[in-house]
Design a protein around this motif. Structure first.
Motif, PDB file in Angstrom:
ATOM      1  N   MET A 186       1.078  -1.145  -0.026  1.00 12.63           N
ATOM      2  CA  MET A 186      -0.175   0.070  -0.120  1.00 12.63           C
ATOM      3  C   MET A 186       0.871   1.297  -0.073  1.00 12.63           C
ATOM      4  N   LEU A 187       0.511   2.017  -0.847  1.00 10.64           N
ATOM      5  CA  LEU A 187       1.253   3.535  -0.935  1.00 10.64           C
ATOM      6  C   LEU A 187       1.003   4.134  -0.029  1.00 10.64           C
ATOM      7  N   HIS A 188       2.032   4.976   0.491  1.00 15.42           N
ATOM      8  CA  HIS A 188       1.808   6.078   1.624  1.00 15.42           C
ATOM      9  C   HIS A 188       1.664   7.448   1.063  1.00 15.42           C
ATOM     10  N   VAL A 189       0.660   8.391   1.398  1.00 13.46           N
ATOM     11  CA  VAL A 189       0.597   9.770   0.821  1.00 13.46           C
ATOM     12  C   VAL A 189       0.611  10.722   2.018  1.00 13.46           C
ATOM     13  N   ASN A 190       1.646  11.654   2.204  1.00 14.82           N
ATOM     14  CA  ASN A 190       1.656  12.513   3.363  1.00 14.82           C
ATOM     15  C   ASN A 190       0.956  13.870   2.727  1.00 14.82           C
ATOM     16  N   ALA A 191      -0.575  14.259   3.227  1.00 13.02           N
ATOM     17  CA  ALA A 191      -0.915  15.341   2.829  1.00 13.02           C
ATOM     18  C   ALA A 191      -1.261  16.371   4.007  1.00 13.02           C
ATOM     19  N   ARG A 192      -0.562  15.978   5.072  1.00 13.28           N
ATOM     20  CA  ARG A 192      -0.715  16.819   6.226  1.00 13.28           C
ATOM     21  C   ARG A 192      -0.246  18.408   6.157  1.00 13.28           C
ATOM     22  N   GLY A 193      -1.067  19.215   6.593  1.00 12.70           N
ATOM     23  CA  GLY A 193      -0.932  20.645   6.542  1.00 12.70           C
ATOM     24  C   GLY A 193      -1.173  21.160   5.117  1.00 12.70           C
ATOM     25  N   MET A 194      -1.819  20.364   4.313  1.00 16.62           N
ATOM     26  CA  MET A 194      -2.341  20.882   2.808  1.00 16.62           C
ATOM     27  C   MET A 194      -3.779  20.923   3.013  1.00 16.62           C
ATOM     28  N   CYS A 198      -7.775  21.520   1.388  1.00 18.39           N
ATOM     29  CA  CYS A 198      -8.258  21.038   0.316  1.00 18.39           C
ATOM     30  C   CYS A 198      -8.379  22.218  -0.835  1.00 18.39           C
ATOM     31  N   PRO A 199      -8.193  21.747  -2.228  1.00 18.69           N
ATOM     32  CA  PRO A 199      -8.217  20.449  -2.528  1.00 18.69           C
ATOM     33  C   PRO A 199      -7.118  19.628  -2.721  1.00 18.69           C
ATOM     34  N   TRP A 200      -5.890  19.873  -2.287  1.00 14.80           N
ATOM     35  CA  TRP A 200      -4.898  19.138  -2.330  1.00 14.80           C
ATOM     36  C   TRP A 200      -4.483  17.812  -1.814  1.00 14.80           C
ATOM     37  N   PRO A 201      -5.307  17.459  -0.748  1.00 17.51           N
ATOM     38  CA  PRO A 201      -5.170  15.878  -0.413  1.00 17.51           C
ATOM     39  C   PRO A 201      -5.938  15.210  -1.451  1.00 17.51           C
ATOM     40  N   ALA A 202      -7.117  15.471  -1.945  1.00 19.24           N
ATOM     41  CA  ALA A 202      -7.784  14.631  -2.871  1.00 19.24           C
ATOM     42  C   ALA A 202      -7.080  14.744  -4.032  1.00 19.24           C
ATOM     43  N   LEU A 203      -6.390  15.696  -4.671  1.00 17.88           N
ATOM     44  CA  LEU A 203      -5.499  15.584  -5.754  1.00 17.88           C
ATOM     45  C   LEU A 203      -4.127  14.845  -5.556  1.00 17.88           C
ATOM     46  N   ARG A 204      -3.584  14.879  -4.429  1.00 19.08           N
ATOM     47  CA  ARG A 204      -2.648  14.085  -4.091  1.00 19.08           C
ATOM     48  C   ARG A 204      -3.023  12.644  -4.206  1.00 19.08           C
ATOM     49  N   ALA A 205      -4.093  12.350  -3.513  1.00 20.31           N
ATOM     50  CA  ALA A 205      -4.645  10.904  -3.555  1.00 20.31           C
ATOM     51  C   ALA A 205      -5.000  10.352  -4.980  1.00 20.31           C
ATOM     52  N   ALA A 206      -5.544  11.457  -5.717  1.00 20.13           N
ATOM     53  CA  ALA A 206      -5.959  10.840  -7.183  1.00 20.13           C
ATOM     54  C   ALA A 206      -4.782  10.716  -8.097  1.00 20.13           C
ATOM     55  N   ARG A 207      -3.656  11.527  -7.980  1.00 19.81           N
ATOM     56  CA  ARG A 207      -2.460  11.223  -8.542  1.00 19.81           C
ATOM     57  C   ARG A 207      -1.847   9.897  -8.126  1.00 19.81           C
TER      58      ARG A 207
END
Length: 66
Positions: A1-9, A11-20
């Motif tokens: 499972m890939l880990h994505v750290n979007a703490r401090g971001m 929205c919409p950046w966490p969703a964009l990082r997740a989609a990528r």
């Protein structure tokens, strides 16, 4: 499972990082602390046909469904 750290971001950046990240993975674990992130990530998952789970207040998983 890939880990994505979007703490401090914000929205919409966490969703964009997740989609990528989901372009290259079948499942991700994303950390996001924006209070809007859970609803944004869930909406993204529904739109794409992915499974969404809130593991706690800041950790979420997205998975492709077969």
């Amino acid at each position: 499972m890939l880990h994505v750290n979007a703490r401090g971001m914000k929205c919409p950046w966490p969703a964009l990082r997740a989609a990528r990240a989901m372009r290259e993975a079948d499942a991700i674990l994303i950390e996001a602390d924006d209070p809007i992130a859970p609803s944004e990530l869930e909406a993204l998952a529904q739109q794409q046909g992915w499974a969404f789970a809130a593991l706690d207040a800041c950790h979420f998983s997205l998975r492709r469904t077969i």
